[in-house]
Design a protein around this motif. Structure first.
Motif, mmCIF file in Angstrom:
data_model
loop_
_atom_site.group_PDB
_atom_site.id
_atom_site.type_symbol
_atom_site.label_atom_id
_atom_site.label_comp_id
_atom_site.label_asym_id
_atom_site.label_seq_id
_atom_site.Cartn_x
_atom_site.Cartn_y
_atom_site.Cartn_z
ATOM 1 N N MET A 98 41.713 38.893 44.681
ATOM 2 C CA MET A 98 41.796 37.357 44.060
ATOM 3 C C MET A 98 41.362 37.775 42.545
ATOM 4 O O MET A 98 41.737 37.387 41.671
ATOM 5 C CB MET A 98 40.727 36.475 44.649
ATOM 6 C CG MET A 98 40.795 35.146 44.192
ATOM 7 S SD MET A 98 42.260 34.281 44.326
ATOM 8 C CE MET A 98 42.722 33.672 42.740
ATOM 9 N N PHE A 99 40.210 38.930 42.323
ATOM 10 C CA PHE A 99 40.064 39.061 41.144
ATOM 11 C C PHE A 99 41.117 39.836 40.373
ATOM 12 O O PHE A 99 41.183 39.678 38.950
ATOM 13 C CB PHE A 99 38.752 40.012 41.228
ATOM 14 C CG PHE A 99 38.238 40.546 39.698
ATOM 15 C CD1 PHE A 99 37.421 39.856 38.895
ATOM 16 C CD2 PHE A 99 38.680 41.775 39.246
ATOM 17 C CE1 PHE A 99 37.014 40.281 37.693
ATOM 18 C CE2 PHE A 99 38.047 42.252 38.227
ATOM 19 C CZ PHE A 99 37.423 41.443 37.199
ATOM 20 N N SER A 100 41.776 40.489 40.895
ATOM 21 C CA SER A 100 42.831 41.180 40.215
ATOM 22 C C SER A 100 44.030 39.994 39.568
ATOM 23 O O SER A 100 44.362 40.245 38.573
ATOM 24 C CB SER A 100 43.927 42.062 41.368
ATOM 25 O OG SER A 100 44.578 41.271 42.412
ATOM 26 N N VAL A 101 43.941 39.109 40.350
ATOM 27 C CA VAL A 101 44.603 37.814 39.631
ATOM 28 C C VAL A 101 44.077 37.423 38.477
ATOM 29 O O VAL A 101 44.665 36.941 37.408
ATOM 30 C CB VAL A 101 45.083 36.672 40.950
ATOM 31 C CG1 VAL A 101 45.698 35.565 40.168
ATOM 32 C CG2 VAL A 101 45.962 37.234 42.086
ATOM 33 N N VAL A 102 42.914 36.891 38.803
ATOM 34 C CA VAL A 102 42.040 36.316 37.682
ATOM 35 C C VAL A 102 41.826 37.257 36.326
ATOM 36 O O VAL A 102 42.154 36.892 35.278
ATOM 37 C CB VAL A 102 40.509 35.899 38.030
ATOM 38 C CG1 VAL A 102 39.721 35.558 36.886
ATOM 39 C CG2 VAL A 102 40.487 34.999 38.860
ATOM 40 N N GLU A 103 41.797 38.605 36.606
ATOM 41 C CA GLU A 103 41.566 39.737 35.656
ATOM 42 C C GLU A 103 43.314 39.753 34.907
ATOM 43 O O GLU A 103 43.183 39.745 33.586
ATOM 44 C CB GLU A 103 41.356 40.828 36.199
ATOM 45 C CG GLU A 103 40.921 42.013 35.074
ATOM 46 C CD GLU A 103 42.028 42.464 34.522
ATOM 47 O OE1 GLU A 103 41.938 43.216 33.341
ATOM 48 O OE2 GLU A 103 43.201 42.648 35.292
ATOM 49 N N GLY A 104 44.182 39.646 35.595
ATOM 50 C CA GLY A 104 45.338 39.969 35.050
ATOM 51 C C GLY A 104 45.978 38.723 34.443
ATOM 52 O O GLY A 104 46.678 38.516 33.230
ATOM 53 N N VAL A 139 39.646 46.352 37.921
ATOM 54 C CA VAL A 139 39.438 45.789 39.394
ATOM 55 C C VAL A 139 38.570 47.032 40.458
ATOM 56 O O VAL A 139 37.933 46.428 40.996
ATOM 57 C CB VAL A 139 40.963 45.570 39.974
ATOM 58 C CG1 VAL A 139 40.898 45.288 41.464
ATOM 59 C CG2 VAL A 139 41.565 44.431 39.188
ATOM 60 N N LEU A 140 38.911 48.193 39.915
ATOM 61 C CA LEU A 140 38.272 49.143 40.606
ATOM 62 C C LEU A 140 36.678 49.229 40.573
ATOM 63 O O LEU A 140 35.809 48.972 41.005
ATOM 64 C CB LEU A 140 38.707 50.798 40.341
ATOM 65 C CG LEU A 140 40.144 50.969 40.649
ATOM 66 C CD1 LEU A 140 40.742 52.437 40.126
ATOM 67 C CD2 LEU A 140 40.164 50.715 42.390
ATOM 68 N N LEU A 141 36.466 48.857 39.072
ATOM 69 C CA LEU A 141 34.945 48.659 38.708
ATOM 70 C C LEU A 141 34.444 47.591 39.249
ATOM 71 O O LEU A 141 33.364 47.339 39.507
ATOM 72 C CB LEU A 141 34.664 48.481 37.145
ATOM 73 C CG LEU A 141 35.169 50.023 36.266
ATOM 74 C CD1 LEU A 141 35.082 49.808 34.800
ATOM 75 C CD2 LEU A 141 34.227 51.153 36.941
ATOM 76 N N PHE A 142 35.338 46.325 39.267
ATOM 77 C CA PHE A 142 34.669 45.257 39.947
ATOM 78 C C PHE A 142 34.232 45.310 41.348
ATOM 79 O O PHE A 142 33.183 44.777 41.996
ATOM 80 C CB PHE A 142 35.922 44.064 39.944
ATOM 81 C CG PHE A 142 35.573 42.937 40.586
ATOM 82 C CD1 PHE A 142 34.635 41.852 40.438
ATOM 83 C CD2 PHE A 142 36.299 42.709 41.946
ATOM 84 C CE1 PHE A 142 34.537 40.839 41.163
ATOM 85 C CE2 PHE A 142 35.741 41.519 42.736
ATOM 86 C CZ PHE A 142 35.022 40.715 41.982
#
Length: 886
Positions: free
Chosen positions: A107-113, A436-439
């Motif tokens: 989900m964060f990868s979607v929000v980040e992108g 995303v990896l850092l998150f």
């Protein structure tokens, strides 16, 4: 770097130290032997004189030791050894955490992108879009080209200002014919975005003029596909819509503006001449780059002043129009940010449930380790030392879950997005990248503390006497309370997620049952790119479309066919001001709005739209006959209340106005804006015959070439499209079919704003339900295990099996009901957030009783099932064995 080198070579240093001290000891022994003492006595005497070698080695090692690092490595080794001895526990904890961390990472990868990734332009925070806005309807509209030119000359807040207008082109050379999305751009467009061309040059201001040299910039993808990536493509010709354009430049790889890939860019002012003349007619998108030090508020104030001046100069066209300056990021993202943040919060609840589950596991496991902690404390281990050891174990579990969760996120994001094309802007940026990896790393550390701290603190308060006496098997009341509290938390969070998913499910169901005003079944839509040889003149274009439709209607299985400018439920619209009769209002911008469908005479039959009164268009309604129109029942009831609209006239308020047109029919209302969207500023609709539009519009970019062919047939698209292609190729070989869709697909896509959060929130809710059921099963099972002695006494005193069964199930139900009560309050908060987004819920209230009751029953049933196995096991306790349990 010396300390790091010493750290990793400490074992060699320790060995060297031991060997050196041993050498000194041997030399002392040999010296005593030389004086005549036997070796045994010499060795004893040397050791007495030399002292305790072991202690001396230990003291000397402190020279090279970093106690914190040494202790950390020791904790890690001990934690790994402990987890290896409990592989079932470790695997369960890691998988549970992987599900929670993986869902959050995805989900964060979607929000980040979508929301956080910077736009792919230089200094994107200074890029803005300048809109016109209708002050009477609070509506944002594209500005007219003449207004844009005045803005460009007058505005000083912007470093540069540019315009863009999307167009469709039929490429016929080089290579096979292909329909492409293109754009007309002003010569300042690339400079405004600060985009550099790897090959060639930009348009000149002289080329961006009516009658200028036809030149084109092509995308990197088209350059590679059509010219094999050859730099010699510069100066070559490409044929677009029958016109030869010279290639003067190639765009950078993956360059785009907006959500769709654009393959060809032509000078804007060389486009449709109808775009250049009418002031006040929506035509282009205007972007600008703010000057250094200029704020949004300053730019807005200047543009408002400029627009007010234009209203004074051109009151007929611009009265009622304002100007709005909006960040480019906000325009590109749209209204999806709120939905994504709600989903991100929802997946955070899943992670909390996973943490509660693992905390339960740790608490239950710690009962068997009480004796271990007591012995360590008795040997001098401090409370902080025990807490640190337990946190090290939880960190290793969390890191293991994070590694597995990253795999889940990497595998799971793309399939979800592929299944919902077009539902998310900037989806090309979504992926597992460095942010995303850092998150994930930060989340895994936070999770380790979150689920590991409470059990660690609880286990560090060990009563040595009772723990050593009871052998580590007796649970504490405090530990029971914590286990029960975690289960209640899980049930509350799960109910919250299930209610949200339930409301969205009921929304989709209501929308699917909504009558769109036409029959979506058995309708195929597509576009046709006619050969340039037949599209040069209006008469040739009219003839080509008439012949195509006549041939389509004769195909086997085709019940009806026609063409239309816009298709219901698609994002494209055609809104115009209007007035009854011929008298133009003082302010055209204040006139009411209506959706206009430009169609052929068989449109109603093809779409199965009911004709309520009068007639629809015929083949005789042409440019040589009086102007006619049809209206829908919404417009009729709103503006002809108590009157007969047939025979009266209506004027279409385009620039210049069309009409007055005589109203010949009233048709049923069509839900163009979406199955669940009734909040648009206009629901009134009118129909205008395509065969009556003026010749200058027929061949233009807003005329026949942009229309859609619709065919009603019970045959599937795969079966009928080959026959349609044969019909087209009979007219000309260079006429591709594109954008083939069924109306059922279009209707389904119109619900993507609700379907996307439903799928994700539903997946999160199912995952939460699984974790909660496992959690309540684990707690009840653990409770039964710890109460074996009590159950044995109860049964020895005459308690029936059903009484024991009810006692165990009752315990689980009490926890579940407590969680449901708390969760209901939390769910009411979440549903109010959902209802604040008007596009998410339709036909269902935020506190819908049916949804809350259904979810409560489901969770209660799951709780009963989770308690069933432990309850059955409790009824099988042998009193004799149980009484000897201790």
């Amino acid at each position: 770097m010396n300390w790091l080198k010493q750290l990793f070579s400490r074992r060699r240093l320790y060995n060297d130290l031991s060997e050196e001290m041993q050498q000194h000891l041997e030399e002392k022994i040999e010296g005593l032997i030389a004086t005549g003492l036997p070796r045994k006595e010499a060795s004893a005497a040397a050791r007495r004189e030399f002292g305790n070698v072991t202690l001396m080695e230990e003291d000397s090692r402190q020279v090279w030791r970093w106690p914190s690092i040494e202790n950390l490595l020791m904790d890690v080794r001990y934690a790994l050894s402990t987890l290896r001895k409990s592989p079932g526990f470790a695997a369960t904890a890691i998988i549970t955490l992987a599900l929670g961390i993986g869902a959050n990472t995805a989900m964060f990868s979607v929000v980040e992108g979508v929301l956080l990734a910077p736009l792919p332009y230089s200094h994107p925070d200074r890029l803005v879009v300048v809109w016109e806005n209708n002050l009477h309807f609070k509506q944002i509209v594209w500005p007219s080209y003449p207004n844009f030119k005045d803005w460009q000359r007058s505005a000083h807040s912007f470093q540069r200002m540019a315009a863009v207008r999307w167009r469709y082109y039929d490429l016929t050379s080089p290579g096979n014919p292909e329909h492409l999305l293109g754009a007309g751009i002003s010569s300042s467009f690339l400079d405004t975005l600060d985009a550099k061309l790897p090959f060639g040059r930009n348009f000149s201001s002289q080329e961006d003029q009516p009658g200028g040299t036809p030149v084109v910039l092509i995308s990197n993808e088209l350059w590679r596909n059509r010219f094999a990536g050859n730099p010699q493509a510069l100066g070559k010709a490409v044929t677009l819509n029958g016109v030869d354009y010279t290639v003067i430049g190639v765009l950078p790889p993956h360059f785009h503006f907006g959500d769709e890939r654009v393959d060809v860019y032509t000078p804007l002012a060389q486009g449709d001449p109808l775009m250049l003349d009418p002031r006040g007619a929506p035509a282009i998108v205007s972007i600008a780059r703010l000057n250094l030090g200029v704020s949004m508020a300053q730019a807005q104030a200047e543009m408002s002043a400029i627009q007010d001046h234009l209203v004074q100069l051109y009151p007929d066209a611009d009265k009622g129009l304002g100007a709005s300056v909006v960040p480019l990021r906000q325009v590109l993202i749209g209204d999806v940010s709120g939905t994504l943040l709600v989903l991100f919060g929802a997946v955070g609840l899943v992670l909390l449930i996973a943490c509660a589950n693992v905390a339960n596991l740790l608490l239950a496991r710690s009962v068997g380790r009480s004796r271990e902690f007591a012995i360590r404390a008795a040997l001098g281990a401090s409370r902080s030392r025990i807490v640190r050891q337990l946190l090290t174990e939880s960190t290793l579990l969390s890191l293991g879950g994070a590694a597995l969760g990253l795999t889940i996120a990497y595998r799971g994001v793309r399939p979800v997005l592929t299944g919902m094309p077009g539902s998310l802007p900037r989806s090309e940026n979504i992926g597992v990248n460095l942010p995303v990896l850092l998150f994930t790393l930060l989340v895994s550390i936070a999770v380790a503390v979150l689920f590991g701290l409470a059990p660690a603190l609880k286990n560090s308060k060990t009563d040595l006497q009772s723990a050593l006496k009871e052998g580590g098997r007796a649970p504490s009341t405090a530990r029971h309370r914590m286990l029960n509290s975690l289960v209640i938390l899980q049930m509350a969070l799960t109910l919250t997620l299930l209610v949200g998913a339930g409301l969205l499910f009921r929304t989709i169901h209501r929308m699917s049952d909504t009558n769109p005003g036409f029959d979506i079944r058995n309708v195929i839509t597509f576009k046709v790119a006619f050969s340039p040889s037949v599209t040069k003149t209006a008469s040739g274009m009219r003839t080509a479309y008439r012949q195509l439709l006549e041939r389509l209607r004769t195909l086997p299985g085709v019940q009806a066919a026609d063409f239309t400018y816009i298709v219901p439920l698609k994002s494209r619209d055609n809104v115009a001001p209007f007035w009854i009769g011929s008298q133009m209002p003082a302010v055209v911008r204040a006139a009411p709005r209506m959706m206009v469908f430009d169609t052929g005479p068989d449109y109603l039959q093809t779409m199965s739209i009911p004709l309520l009164r009068g007639r629809f268009f015929t083949e005789d309604d042409t440019t040589k006959s009086p102007c006619v129109a049809a209206i829908d029942d919404v417009l009729a009831s709103t503006y002809f209340r108590g009157q007969d609209p047939l025979g009266q006239t209506i004027t279409f308020g385009w620039t210049p106005p069309w009409g007055p047109c005589r109203i010949v029919g009233v048709v049923g209302h069509v839900r163009h804006w979406g199955l669940g969207n009734e909040s648009s500023y206009t629901q009134a609709q009118a129909y205008y015959p395509l065969y009556q539009i003026p010749d200058q519009w027929v061949t233009g970019s807003e005329g026949f070439p942009t229309t859609t062919i619709i065919v009603r047939t019970p045959l599937p698209a795969a079966a009928v499209i080959p026959s349609i292609k044969n019909v087209l190729y009979g007219i000309g070989k260079d006429q591709p079919i594109y954008n083939v869709e069924s109306m059922e697909e279009i209707a389904s896509e119109s619900m993507s704003a609700q379907r996307f959060p439903l799928i994700l929130l539903g997946a999160f809710a199912v995952l939460a339900l699984l974790l909660a059921s496992v959690g309540i099963y684990g707690v009840i099972s653990y409770s039964v295990t710890q109460r074996v002695h009590e159950i044995g006494i109860r049964m020895a005193l005459g308690a029936e099996k059903q009484n024991v069964f009810r006692m165990v199930v009752g315990h689980g139900l009490r926890l579940a009901l407590a969680g449901l009560t708390i969760g209901t309050v939390a769910a009411l908060i979440l549903t109010r957030v959902l209802s604040s987004f008007s596009h998410l819920l339709y036909g269902v209230g935020s506190n819908d009783p049916a949804t809350f009751i259904a979810v409560g029953l489901v969770l209660t049933g799951v709780a009963i099932l989770a308690c069933y196995i432990p309850a059955r096991r409790a009824t099988r306790v042998d009193p004799i064995v149980a009484l000897r349990y201790e």
